[in-house]
Design an enzyme around this catalytic site. Structure first.
Site, mmCIF file in Angstrom:
data_model
loop_
_atom_site.group_PDB
_atom_site.id
_atom_site.type_symbol
_atom_site.label_atom_id
_atom_site.label_comp_id
_atom_site.label_asym_id
_atom_site.label_seq_id
_atom_site.Cartn_x
_atom_site.Cartn_y
_atom_site.Cartn_z
ATOM 1 N N TRP A 181 -4.001 4.025 3.947
ATOM 2 C CA TRP A 181 -2.537 4.083 3.854
ATOM 3 C C TRP A 181 -2.149 4.595 2.472
ATOM 4 O O TRP A 181 -2.696 4.171 1.460
ATOM 5 C CB TRP A 181 -1.975 2.687 4.107
ATOM 6 C CG TRP A 181 -0.491 2.558 4.019
ATOM 7 C CD1 TRP A 181 0.448 3.394 4.552
ATOM 8 C CD2 TRP A 181 0.244 1.505 3.366
ATOM 9 N NE1 TRP A 181 1.726 2.931 4.277
ATOM 10 C CE2 TRP A 181 1.621 1.778 3.547
ATOM 11 C CE3 TRP A 181 -0.131 0.372 2.658
ATOM 12 C CZ2 TRP A 181 2.624 0.946 3.050
ATOM 13 C CZ3 TRP A 181 0.856 -0.466 2.160
ATOM 14 C CH2 TRP A 181 2.221 -0.168 2.354
ATOM 15 N N ASP A 262 -6.299 -6.506 4.720
ATOM 16 C CA ASP A 262 -4.915 -6.103 4.962
ATOM 17 C C ASP A 262 -4.685 -6.199 6.471
ATOM 18 O O ASP A 262 -5.221 -5.411 7.248
ATOM 19 C CB ASP A 262 -4.680 -4.678 4.473
ATOM 20 C CG ASP A 262 -3.217 -4.242 4.617
ATOM 21 O OD1 ASP A 262 -2.397 -5.035 5.132
ATOM 22 O OD2 ASP A 262 -2.900 -3.103 4.230
ATOM 23 N N LYS A 298 5.366 -5.290 12.087
ATOM 24 C CA LYS A 298 5.038 -4.660 13.365
ATOM 25 C C LYS A 298 5.015 -5.659 14.511
ATOM 26 O O LYS A 298 5.631 -5.445 15.549
ATOM 27 C CB LYS A 298 3.663 -3.959 13.273
ATOM 28 C CG LYS A 298 3.483 -3.031 12.079
ATOM 29 C CD LYS A 298 4.447 -1.868 12.096
ATOM 30 C CE LYS A 298 4.085 -0.802 11.069
ATOM 31 N NZ LYS A 298 4.070 -1.256 9.676
#
Length: 452
Positions: A181, A262, A298
């Site tokens: 990311w 993560d 999310k």
């Protein structure tokens, strides 16, 4: 025409008298030269130039900039596959029904107040978040070896964890996947860590470069920090198998490497909260220490609420208590304390069995729709006879697919088909619908069959 303000005038208004008193206060004991020096200070603007005039225009964020360009495009067929946010089949943002129910409960509770939370955040939220990611039967939780603090979504959790490690961990280097990311390198560099990469993605297979991964982690200095994507790797959508995770765990523990997970997509990748958390729980089960950053953006659709948590699993409850005390010292000057609303929504859902069960159903529905989009896109390309092997689309998992398209092909698709994505060819499957799959398939087919 000028107006004179005199506080001695009986006819002057109260506001006139206040202004007059202020003027006398400002000019008392000062001559005109002194006053001019005050008004001509570098930040006053009197000299005509800004002290910030030397600044250059910063480039748009490579991910968020995609949306900026998309919004400027007047085309009726434009398609935004850049930003990682879920969309319905109609292309609309989704607020989960269970979130609306939880918010209504909070609104109806007249005893709720808006006082500051403690530095560590909402205590109930922290306890429930740790159970969600580590498992309700986790020995680490049972033995009080886990400290959890509420943070500003996943980004904030990573930043707090990074600064904590930079201050208190003996190794200052963190290894991140190549690619990863786009915000990861910036977060950890600004947190005070040195960022290095380890091999992860194999462009030739559009899958995992597992041998390269093992070699690079094996060559890392003992004690190095390693960032691991818990599931639904961003941007590739390529995850290790459970057997591969076990090999990674054994290697890391043998070298004393510090795992920093993560977890941005728990339940959102496979549709199962437990399946997506299994890699983390494997590391916790061996009794070793690790860090876990969680996000509810999310899996609960709480993007703008900025809800996340950082959990640090320690060797003992005594150490966990001291770790928490130091985390407070990181957080206090950074943002003092986290927001209350989003964490309260999460806490309501996680503590209520009926709401929790309803959430898992909605979560599964989101995951299933993304999986369906993968299958539809793969079939559309196969029907068109698009050159190349596109099976990676259905082998990858989660919100993103790493298409294998190069920057020139991406640019062509944006120019000719008004399809927006990051230049590395990453597309958000959550931004697709049954109606837009054919348009995307046409664009991919076009760039795959011509020299761009």
């Amino acid at each position: 025409m000028t107006t004179e303000f005199s506080s001695s005038s009986s006819s002057s208004s109260p506001s006139d008298r206040r202004i007059g008193a202020l003027l006398r206060h400002l000019t008392a004991g000062s001559d005109s030269d002194n006053l001019s020096s005050v008004y001509a200070s570098p930040t006053s603007g009197a000299t005509g130039g800004s002290v910030f005039a030397h600044l250059v225009q910063a480039p748009e964020d490579p991910i968020l900039g995609v949306t900026v360009a998309y919004n400027k495009d007047p085309s009726p067929v434009k398609l935004n596959l850049g930003v990682g946010a879920y969309r319905t089949e109609e292309g609309k943002p989704l607020v989960l029904n269970v979130v609306r129910k939880a918010e209504q409960q909070l609104i109806n509770d007249r005893t709720r107040i808006k006082e500051y939370l403690p530095i560590v955040g909402l205590v109930e939220f922290n306890k429930l978040s740790a159970k969600l990611i580590l498992g309700a039967d986790s020995p680490a939780i049972r033995e009080n070896r886990v400290t959890t603090v509420e943070c500003l979504s996943g980004t904030g959790s990573l930043r707090v964890g990074g600064e904590f490690l930079a201050k208190h961990y003996h190794q200052k280097t963190i290894y991140i996947t190549q690619p990863t990311w786009g915000n990861h390198p910036k977060i950890f560099t600004l947190a005070g860590l040195t960022v290095k990469t380890y091999r992860y993605y194999d462009p030739s297979t559009r899958g995992l470069n597992f041998q390269g991964l093992l070699e690079d982690l094996g060559a890392a200095p003992p004690g190095s920090i390693v960032l691991l994507h818990a599931c639904a790797h961003n941007p590739t959508g390529v995850d290790p198998t459970i057997q591969q995770w076990e090999q990674i765990r054994q290697l890391m523990r043998s070298k004393g490497l510090m795992p920093f997970f993560d977890s941005a997509y728990q339940g959102f990748a496979s549709g199962s909260l437990d399946t997506d958390a299994k890699p983390i729980r494997m590391f916790v089960a061996d009794g070793g220490e690790c860090l876990v950053a969680q996000s509810y953006a999310k899996n609960m659709g709480l993007y703008g609420e900025r809800v996340g948590a950082l959990s640090i699993v320690c060797k003992s409850s005594d150490v966990a208590g001291r770790v928490e005390s130091q985390l407070k010292l990181v957080i206090r000057p950074m943002y003092s304390s986290p927001p209350i609303h989003g964490a309260s929504i999460v806490a309501v859902i996680l503590r209520d069995r009926n709401l929790f069960n309803e959430w898992t159903l909605e979560l599964k529905a989101m995951a299933d729709r993304i999986i369906s989009m993968r299958k539809q896109l793969f079939e559309a390309l196969r029907t068109r006879g698009t050159p190349g092997d596109w099976s990676h689309i259905i082998k990858q998992i989660g919100m993103f697919t790493f298409t294998g398209l190069n920057p020139a092909q991406v640019s062509y698709m944006t120019k000719e088909y008004h399809i927006y994505m990051t230049s590395d060819g990453r597309i958000s499957m959550a931004g697709l619908s049954s109606k837009t799959v054919p348009h995307l398939a046409d664009a991919i087919h076009a760039v795959a069959t011509k020299t761009v």
